[in-house]
Enzyme design. Structure first.
Site, PDB file in Angstrom:
ATOM      1  N   ASP A   1       0.828  -1.193   0.000  1.00 53.47           N
ATOM      2  CA  ASP A   1       0.000   0.000   0.000  1.00 53.47           C
ATOM      3  C   ASP A   1       0.867   1.250   0.000  1.00 53.47           C
ATOM      4  O   ASP A   1       1.790   1.379   0.803  1.00 53.47           O
ATOM      5  CB  ASP A   1      -0.901   0.002   1.239  1.00 53.47           C
TER       6      ASP A   1
ATOM      7  N   GLU B   1       0.457  -1.401  -5.479  1.00 57.36           N
ATOM      8  CA  GLU B   1      -0.552  -0.380  -5.766  1.00 57.36           C
ATOM      9  C   GLU B   1       0.151   0.874  -6.276  1.00 57.36           C
ATOM     10  O   GLU B   1       0.942   1.483  -5.546  1.00 57.36           O
ATOM     11  CB  GLU B   1      -1.342  -0.029  -4.506  1.00 57.36           C
TER      12      GLU B   1
END
Length: 506
Positions: A190, A230
């Protein structure tokens, strides 16, 4: 066969990890993998779990590590490795403020002086890519009276790690070991794009970022964990990092489909199909909304869509949501458009079943692993009441479902049809074969999978007044045609086939 993944908050669908497993073992059994969004302590912090106080503990209100291992017992399990920051209430940060250089966390957190030891100019500081308005620093004071400007890329309570420091790397390794022991099979990195701050650059997905990504991937692979990265940025940066990881998101697909459905053309989508990475997680919507920045131009880099075409996408979304998407979406610092649309995908398409199912069908027929967000699966419209209570624009797409709401949604055609697509992709033998595609005229696209004695063909028409889809499935000489929402919803695999739950090849 392909494993289809459900993206979900345990507290917002089921309420607990145990109840989520009950759903996945029952009406949602077609999903062979689940990505459980942050379930750490606390799952309901200022950033919905992405600000962990304890990244190695399951919040007791949701369950235990035993519950997570049970959930993973018959399916893939993805969890988030939050590499950029921790909560300012974490034990590590509190200890550092209390003990300073005597703390074992000394050096773990990024300060202004770490990045700019000789001072930073206005030009240096404003060059950084900003996902939020304002500057990326928050003032904190140590117990000895020392003053620090700590990097806080996202929120003042999310303190950034100095990912080049051994203390931060040791922390990330401890988290990875805990996740692997808890049954996790894939970690999502993330906010990795923001993790390395390099003066003289915009510090987003630089060469230094890629080098750090290689380090984390190696650490994860040592624990037998796959890595999903991501990256919300120019599509070229997704292409750059795709070879370094096991999976990368295809965030460009959603805006390109919205463009096609809004203009009746497929040329821009076809351009992306020529170059998109095959190891993609294909998404239309996520917990952060609908990513759109990935398809547009950034700086001097042309996009898959022009700036004018991007503006049109936001305008159509605004009309479809009666102005609400423009209120809920945030424009990053130094940008003129939001980097995501804060609305549900179903709302942006006006709650119309056919174009929505058309988009989902394209998602399920492309190479890679389709991932379906729980609100999208259940045909959710914007939760404006939740947004009004919290003031967080992303909450329009983070509805908390009661058991009764889930039961009602599972009976709707829009949800049943998506489950039908999941069954098709995860069980039909054609998807073990070869993929090809063809643009037919200005407004039609054909996606084709050809296997041994099996064919799966999707033809979509982006006609403005009457978009349509047609699925042809051939196996052992028998062909089925599905061209309505109800026919897709009713499709079931032959009894001899079972749902795929292992690693997929696509």
């Amino acid at each position: 066969m392909t494993t289809i993944e459900l993206l979900v908050y345990a507290d917002r669908l089921g309420g607990t990890i145990h109840n989520l497993q009950t759903l996945l073992d029952g009406p949602l059994r077609a999903f062979g993998s689940v990505h459980v969004l942050p379930f750490y302590v606390p799952f309901d912090g200022a950033d919905a779990g992405f600000d962990p106080i304890d990244h190695t503990a399951v919040d007791a209100r949701l369950g235990t590590w035993d519950d997570m291992r049970s959930l993973a017992g018959t399916r893939g399990l993805t969890a988030d490795l939050i590499v950029n920051h921790v909560s300012s209430s974490s034990v590590e940060f509190i200890d550092w403020l209390a003990r300073g250089t005597a703390s074992t966390s000394e050096g773990m957190f990024l300060t202004f002086d770490t990045v700019f030891p000789n001072g930073g100019t206005e030009k240096d500081i404003t060059a950084f890519y900003r996902p939020r308005p304002g500057l990326p620093f928050t003032a904190y004071q140590g117990a000895d009276g020392s003053r620090h400007l700590v990097w806080t890329t996202f929120m003042p309570t999310q303190v950034d790690l100095d990912v080049n420091h051994p203390a931060a790397l040791a922390y990330l390794r401890r988290v990875l070991q805990t996740l692997a022991a808890g049954g996790v099979t894939t970690v999502r990195l993330d906010a990795v794009g923001y993790a390395v701050k390099t003066p003289g650059t915009d510090s987003f997905m630089t060469e230094q970022t890629l080098e750090f990504a290689r380090t984390v991937v190696a650490m994860a692979h040592e624990e037998s964990l796959e890595v999903l990265v991501e990256v919300h940025a120019h599509y070229s940066q997704q292409l750059a990092i795709a070879p370094l990881v096991d999976r990368v998101y295809d965030f460009a697909l959603a805006p390109l489909l919205l463009h096609s459905l809004g203009t009746g053309t497929v040329d821009r989508l076809a351009d992306w199909l020529k170059i998109r990475p095959a190891n993609a997680i294909t998404v239309l919507d996520t917990h952060d909304g609908i990513g759109v920045i990935d398809a547009g131009p950034i700086g001097d880099k042309p996009g898959l869509l022009t700036q004018a075409e991007m503006i049109d996408i936001f305008a159509r979304a605004e009309r479809a949501t009666h102005g609400h998407s423009s209120i809920a979406s945030v424009v990053p610092e130094w940008f003129t458009l939001p980097h995501q649309i804060n609305a549900t995908f179903y709302s942006v398409l006006g709650g119309e079943e056919v174009p929505y199912l058309l988009a989902r069908a394209v998602q399920h027929f492309l190479p890679g692993r389709p991932q379906v967000y729980y609100v999208g699966l259940l045909g959710g419209l914007d939760d404006t009441e939740l947004f009004e209570r919290t003031g967080n624009g992303r909450d329009v797409n983070r509805h908390v479902y009661t058991a009764e709401e889930v039961e009602r949604a599972l009976a709707t055609d829009v949800t049943r049809a998506q489950l039908g697509l999941t069954r098709i992709r995860s069980t039909h033998p054609a998807f073990d074969g070869d993929f090809s595609w063809t643009a037919i005229g200005d407004d039609r696209l054909e996606l084709l999978w050809t296997g041994t004695d099996a064919v799966a063909r999707l033809t979509v028409a982006m006609t403005l007044d009457s978009p349509s889809l047609r699925i042809e499935l051939t196996d052992a000489g028998r062909t089925q045609v599905l061209d309505t929402v109800t026919s897709v919803a009713a499709w079931e695999p032959p009894r001899a086939l079972t749902y795929s739950i292992g690693r997929d090849r696509a």
